[in-house]
Each structure stands twice: as structure tokens, then as C-alpha cells.
Design an enzyme around this catalytic site. Sequence first.
Site, short mmCIF file in Angstrom:
data_model
loop_
_atom_site.label_atom_id
_atom_site.label_comp_id
_atom_site.label_asym_id
_atom_site.label_seq_id
_atom_site.Cartn_x
_atom_site.Cartn_y
_atom_site.Cartn_z
N GLU A 127 13.40 3.28 -33.51
CA GLU A 127 12.03 2.85 -33.16
C GLU A 127 11.61 3.55 -31.88
O GLU A 127 12.42 4.22 -31.22
CB GLU A 127 11.98 1.33 -33.01
CG GLU A 127 12.16 0.60 -34.31
CD GLU A 127 11.96 -0.90 -34.15
OE1 GLU A 127 10.83 -1.37 -34.30
OE2 GLU A 127 12.94 -1.59 -33.84
N HIS A 243 1.28 -4.32 -29.55
CA HIS A 243 1.91 -3.50 -30.58
C HIS A 243 0.88 -2.49 -31.05
O HIS A 243 -0.27 -2.84 -31.31
CB HIS A 243 2.38 -4.36 -31.75
CG HIS A 243 3.35 -3.63 -32.63
ND1 HIS A 243 2.96 -2.63 -33.48
CD2 HIS A 243 4.70 -3.73 -32.75
CE1 HIS A 243 4.03 -2.14 -34.10
NE2 HIS A 243 5.09 -2.80 -33.67
N ARG A 292 6.05 2.08 -26.77
CA ARG A 292 4.89 1.34 -27.29
C ARG A 292 3.66 1.42 -26.40
O ARG A 292 2.54 1.53 -26.88
CB ARG A 292 5.25 -0.13 -27.42
CG ARG A 292 6.01 -0.33 -28.64
CD ARG A 292 6.18 -1.76 -28.94
NE ARG A 292 7.00 -1.75 -30.15
CZ ARG A 292 7.67 -2.77 -30.60
NH1 ARG A 292 7.62 -3.90 -29.96
NH2 ARG A 292 8.37 -2.67 -31.68
N HIS A 354 1.32 -8.60 -28.51
CA HIS A 354 2.57 -8.70 -29.27
C HIS A 354 3.68 -9.39 -28.50
O HIS A 354 4.38 -10.22 -29.05
CB HIS A 354 2.98 -7.27 -29.63
CG HIS A 354 4.18 -7.18 -30.51
ND1 HIS A 354 4.24 -7.81 -31.74
CD2 HIS A 354 5.35 -6.51 -30.37
CE1 HIS A 354 5.42 -7.53 -32.30
NE2 HIS A 354 6.11 -6.77 -31.49
N ARG A 389 8.52 -3.57 -22.83
CA ARG A 389 9.75 -3.82 -23.59
C ARG A 389 10.10 -2.65 -24.50
O ARG A 389 9.23 -2.11 -25.20
CB ARG A 389 9.57 -5.06 -24.44
CG ARG A 389 10.72 -5.31 -25.38
CD ARG A 389 10.41 -6.46 -26.31
NE ARG A 389 9.38 -6.12 -27.26
CZ ARG A 389 9.44 -6.38 -28.57
NH1 ARG A 389 10.48 -6.98 -29.06
NH2 ARG A 389 8.46 -6.06 -29.37
C1 LIG Z 1 5.41 -9.76 -35.77
C2 LIG Z 1 6.53 -9.65 -34.79
C3 LIG Z 1 7.51 -8.67 -34.98
C4 LIG Z 1 8.56 -8.56 -34.08
N1 LIG Z 1 9.57 -7.66 -34.32
C5 LIG Z 1 10.65 -7.64 -33.51
C6 LIG Z 1 11.78 -6.83 -33.82
O1 LIG Z 1 11.81 -6.13 -34.81
N2 LIG Z 1 12.83 -6.86 -32.95
C7 LIG Z 1 12.84 -7.61 -31.82
O2 LIG Z 1 13.82 -7.59 -31.07
N3 LIG Z 1 11.78 -8.41 -31.52
C8 LIG Z 1 10.70 -8.45 -32.35
N4 LIG Z 1 9.66 -9.27 -32.05
C9 LIG Z 1 9.74 -10.13 -30.86
C10 LIG Z 1 10.71 -11.26 -31.13
O3 LIG Z 1 10.52 -11.72 -32.44
C11 LIG Z 1 10.47 -12.40 -30.15
O4 LIG Z 1 10.39 -11.94 -28.84
C12 LIG Z 1 11.61 -13.40 -30.24
O5 LIG Z 1 11.82 -13.77 -31.59
C13 LIG Z 1 11.28 -14.62 -29.41
O6 LIG Z 1 12.25 -15.59 -29.67
P1 LIG Z 1 12.23 -16.92 -28.84
O7 LIG Z 1 13.41 -17.69 -29.29
O8 LIG Z 1 12.10 -16.63 -27.41
O9 LIG Z 1 10.85 -17.64 -29.27
P2 LIG Z 1 10.19 -17.97 -30.68
O10 LIG Z 1 10.94 -17.44 -31.83
O11 LIG Z 1 8.76 -17.60 -30.58
O12 LIG Z 1 10.30 -19.55 -30.75
C14 LIG Z 1 9.56 -20.36 -29.86
C15 LIG Z 1 9.82 -21.79 -30.22
O13 LIG Z 1 9.31 -22.64 -29.21
C16 LIG Z 1 8.56 -23.70 -29.82
N5 LIG Z 1 7.60 -24.20 -28.83
C17 LIG Z 1 6.69 -23.49 -28.11
N6 LIG Z 1 6.03 -24.32 -27.27
C18 LIG Z 1 6.55 -25.55 -27.44
C19 LIG Z 1 6.28 -26.83 -26.88
N7 LIG Z 1 5.34 -27.03 -25.94
N8 LIG Z 1 6.99 -27.89 -27.32
C20 LIG Z 1 7.94 -27.76 -28.28
N9 LIG Z 1 8.22 -26.57 -28.86
C21 LIG Z 1 7.55 -25.49 -28.44
C22 LIG Z 1 7.96 -23.04 -31.03
O14 LIG Z 1 7.50 -23.98 -31.97
C23 LIG Z 1 9.17 -22.24 -31.51
O15 LIG Z 1 10.09 -23.07 -32.19
C24 LIG Z 1 8.60 -9.40 -32.94
C25 LIG Z 1 7.61 -10.35 -32.75
C26 LIG Z 1 6.59 -10.49 -33.66
C27 LIG Z 1 5.54 -11.54 -33.44
#
Ligand SMILES: Cc1cc2nc3c(=O)[nH]c(=O)nc-3n(C[C@H](O)[C@H](O)[C@H](O)COP(=O)(O)OP(=O)(O)OC[C@H]3O[C@@H](n4cnc5c(N)ncnc54)[C@H](O)[C@@H]3O)c2cc1C
Length: 543
Positions: A127, A243, A292, A354, A389
Site C-alpha cells: 500500500e 483517504h 496518503r 478516514h 498514518r
Molecule cells: C473503511 C476503513 C478501512 C480501513 N482499512 C484499514 C486497513 O486496511 N488497515 C488498517 O490497519 N487500518 C484500517 N483502517 C483503520 C482501522 O480500521 C481503525 O483505525 C481501527 O480498526 C480502530 O480500532 P479501534 O479498536 O481503535 O476502534 P473501533 O474499531 O472504531 O471501535 C471503537 C469502539 O468504541 C465504541 N465506542 C465509541 N464511543 C463509545 C462510547 N461513548 N461508549 C461506548 N462505546 C463507544 C464503538 O461502538 C466501537 O465498539 C480502516 C478504517 C476504515 C474506516
Amino acid sequence: MTETVLGPVWEARADLIVVGTGVAGLTAALRARELGLRVLVVTKASGDDGNTRYAQGGVAVVLPQEHDPGDTVQAHIADTLVAGAGLCDEAAVAAIISDGPEAVQRLRSLGAMFDAKGDGTLERTREGGHSAFRVVHAGGDATGAEVERALLKATVDGRVPLLENHVAVDAIRTPLGAVCGLLVLDGNGVPGVLGAPAVLLATGGLGQMYQATSNPAVATGDGLALALRAGAVAADVEFVQFHPTVLYTGRGARGRCPLVTEAVRGEGAILVDATGARVMQGVHPLEDLAPRDVVAAAITRHMALEPGGVDDHVFLDATSLHDMATRFPTVYAACVAAGVNPAVDPIPVAPAAHFACGGVVSTVDGRTGVTGLYAAGEVARTGLHGANRLASNSLLEGLVCGTRAAEAIVTDLAVGLLAEPRNGVDPVLPVAPVADRDLLQRVMSRYAAIGRDAEGLAVVGSVLDVSTVDRVLDTRELVEDAALTMAARALIAAAAERTESRGCHVRTDFPERSDAWRRSQVVRLTPTGQPVLADPVLTEGVA
Ligand SMILES: Cc1cc2nc3c(=O)[nH]c(=O)nc-3n(C[C@H](O)[C@H](O)[C@H](O)COP(=O)(O)OP(=O)(O)OC[C@H]3O[C@@H](n4cnc5c(N)ncnc54)[C@H](O)[C@@H]3O)c2cc1C
């Protein structure tokens, strides 16, 4: 800020409360449980709702004996530092990237299935910003869905309690300021108290601050706001990665837009304008695989300035890819649903919000400056991403830092560093400024996206000043709107101050990068709840 005293309807206790069911939260919960803690996981939506599920490209990692000739962990670190445009914390980058192979192995042992070749070794793609093919993936372009599936299954199988549809509102603290629990609201707005000496925020990003985003509805910056209110500081909040290529579905599209993963370019697709002229030729040595920020800014400039631009989108020509439907099934299905056949039609694409590169200032072990409060994943600012990132480094960060945070919490509990939940002061529902979400998204998209200037940022500030109303945060929607309002204010304060262009922060009135700005800016809350930039002494501490 004033507060409303509350009589909670119910209470529960644990050693650790994890907020969020994405890659960071579930990884931490599983590791903490493995280490013997009583863990409770809370999410405001259903278990699989979050950015993790939508991740497409994969996980960037240099696996032993499974890498391109000459590729090394050091090379991955070097690529990360280049993408971060001078603002990465080098020690954090080295720690997270070096832990990557073990973290991926741990995930595989939990049941995650990555795409493999006939000989059993993992397939790898490349990528933007990566100098080698080192991104492992699952289900073609459905990596996040597989990561989420595996982690959720392990959580359920391991009987880790999961409280869905409960929104975290505020931290509960002792009179000395240590966090020792969480105030939540259930789906009907009924308040409850979760007491624990440790609270880990894994609440993800804030893409909903903009009209067009790849992020789902839950990405509203709640954890950032909660942490600031609890006394933590944030940094690098001005760096929101756009993105370069989400599927363009028409003028004025709102909410989550389907992503067209960078890996499509990694496998040969090229960006062109309406005349067929290449967008990235001559812009960067890596052309369509430039980092990016470079690609998103080039597309934005092209749309605005070039005679072949069609104003609000360009095209991704993937007609040379022969196996689009099998290699990128998610992208292919989204295109077909939008009436585009990628085998013959160039795919209309545009940049969209993104990823939040900044966030709550945390160590790679999840520790914030507030006793008992930890952060991991996209909500955290560990220094891995700097000003931009590197693609596919965030799932990796969630895996590594989720694990490390759980281990740090076990240590902090063992040495008696954390507070007793019964010492928490009575919970209160906060009152906070709330802006109309639609208005906020419109002004942020118009004036604080890619290409900002002093005048536009001042407009956002004025609009927020005159349109916000103080509200008691007694519903999920109000918690989210207040978080978006606070995050937007923090972002424009930092973006207005940073009079240079660097990484994802592009100032049209200061287009050059300045060495004087090779430092992070820290945001904290004033006693009245306003996000402000912290003084330079503090700033030096996190640069
Ligand atoms: C379309 C897309 C494609 C991507 N592709 C990639 C990729 O190929 N490779 C890569 O490394 N990264 C990628 N990313 C980025 C990556 O997916 C995210 O940065 C990562 O998954 C974030 O994980 P997290 O556990 O921090 O949060 P998330 O997976 O966003 O989870 C957040 C959680 O917190 C909960 N939450 C939020 N606020 C509250 C609240 N007030 N009370 C209770 N619960 C709450 C939500 O409901 C959820 O369960 C992509 C992102 C997107 C959107």
C-alpha cells in the site's frame, strides 16, 4: 462547565472496564482476562460496530521468514517515520512495529484466518508509503471483518462479559482525580455506574466530524472528549487523514462512504482525471503509491485546478486488474451497487475523512497522564502516526497496544498504583456545549478538511461559538454531539496555530513545511471546559 448530580439506577464492579469492541478493546480485554483480571467490555452499539469491521487493506507487518527479499522490521519503521512527516515518536514506532509479528501471531492463534498461498505462507500486498509487499490480508479486502469476527468469537467463547448498547458518558474519579469507574447510559437513557480501578478507552476515531467519511456512525470522538474532561491531554489532533479514494456516489453524499482500498492501486490501478490524464504522474516518486496525505492533497488540487478535473471527484482506472471480483470482493460489490463495473468503467473516487492520527496522549502501554485511565487504538496518540498514518499500521497498533495496555494495567494493579472504586465521588451527568451535527459537519468539511487557511478556520470557530448550546448529556446522541463539538474545537485551535503544511495538515496560506513546527501540539481543557493549546513546556514533552 456545570454538572447535574445523578442517582445511578444500577452499579457493577470489575478490575478493568474496556470501552469499545474494536481491535484495540477486544485485544486488551482478552489479554487482561488471560492474565486473570475481571473484565467488563462496554460498547454503545452492537459488538461488531466500529472502524475495525470496515478495514480492508490489511495489517502491515514484517513476518519472520515471510517477507520480500531485503524487507526488514527496520525498513517498516523507516517507512512509518517517512509517512509521519517528522512528528512520529521514534521510540514508540520502534516498539510497536517490532512487536507486530508476535501480535499478528497471537491474533492467528485466536482463530483469525489470513489469506494464504498454496504453500501455507501468507499472501502480501503493498500500500501507499510502503517500500515492500508486507501487508497481510483476509478475505481479499475484508481484513477488518475477519479480525473483528475472530476477536468477538474469542470474547464470547471466553465468557468475557460484553455490555452492548451502553454509551460511556464520563469517567468517575476520586477527589484526587484518579479514574475509578465509568458513568454509562443504556439504550433507554437509564444511567448506570461501572466501578473499576482501571478504565481503558478504545473508542476509535472521529470521522463523523466531516460530511463524507469512511467511518461508521459510532466514530464520533467520544473517548477523546471523555479523556479531556477527565484531565488527560490530547495531541496531534489537527492531523486527520483523508483517504484518497472512497467511492464517489454523487454530490452531497453523507455519512459512511464505501472505501476503495489503496491495495487496488498497490496491484496496478491508476488515478486519472476525466480526460484520462494521470493525476499522480510527476507529483511523487512513488506516483499512485505515494503516502496518503500526498495522494489526497494531489487529488484535491487536481479537482480544484486542473482543466481535466470534474470539480468533486477523479477516477481510479482498475480496468487492468483481471481478478477484481475475487481479490477485492468488498470494493467490487460496492461499485456494482453504485452502477459501476470496474472491469470496464473507471471508478469515480474522492477523498474522505478516514483516520485520526492524533488523540489522547498515551504511552505504547496505554497509560495516559491520569491514574486509572488508559487509551489504545485509534483514540490514542502514541506517536506511531505523527502527522500522517502509514497505511495498515492502525490495526497493528490496536493489536500491539491493546495487549500492552492490558499488561500495564495488571502491573499497575499489582503495585497498588490504582484507586479504589468506592472512593469515587458521586457520579454526575456533565453539561457540555453541543453544536448541531449537520452544521458542524458542513463547516468542518468546507473549512477544516484538506486545504485550510486562517480565515476559514476562524469561520468554523465563530459558527461553533454562536451555534452551540449547553446541554445535559443524557442521551447517546447528545454525548456524541458534544464530543464532536469538543473535538472540532480542539482541531481548529491546533490547526489555526500550526502555520505550516505537514502530513495531513495542509494550509493553503502556509503551503511549506517549517522546521520550527517539528513538534506536536498538546490540547487540554480549561476549567470551564474549553479545549485550548497547552503551554510550550508541556508541548516539548510529547514531541
Ligand atoms: C473503511 C476503513 C478501512 C480501513 N482499512 C484499514 C486497513 O486496511 N488497515 C488498517 O490497519 N487500518 C484500517 N483502517 C483503520 C482501522 O480500521 C481503525 O483505525 C481501527 O480498526 C480502530 O480500532 P479501534 O479498536 O481503535 O476502534 P473501533 O474499531 O472504531 O471501535 C471503537 C469502539 O468504541 C465504541 N465506542 C465509541 N464511543 C463509545 C462510547 N461513548 N461508549 C461506548 N462505546 C463507544 C464503538 O461502538 C466501537 O465498539 C480502516 C478504517 C476504515 C474506516
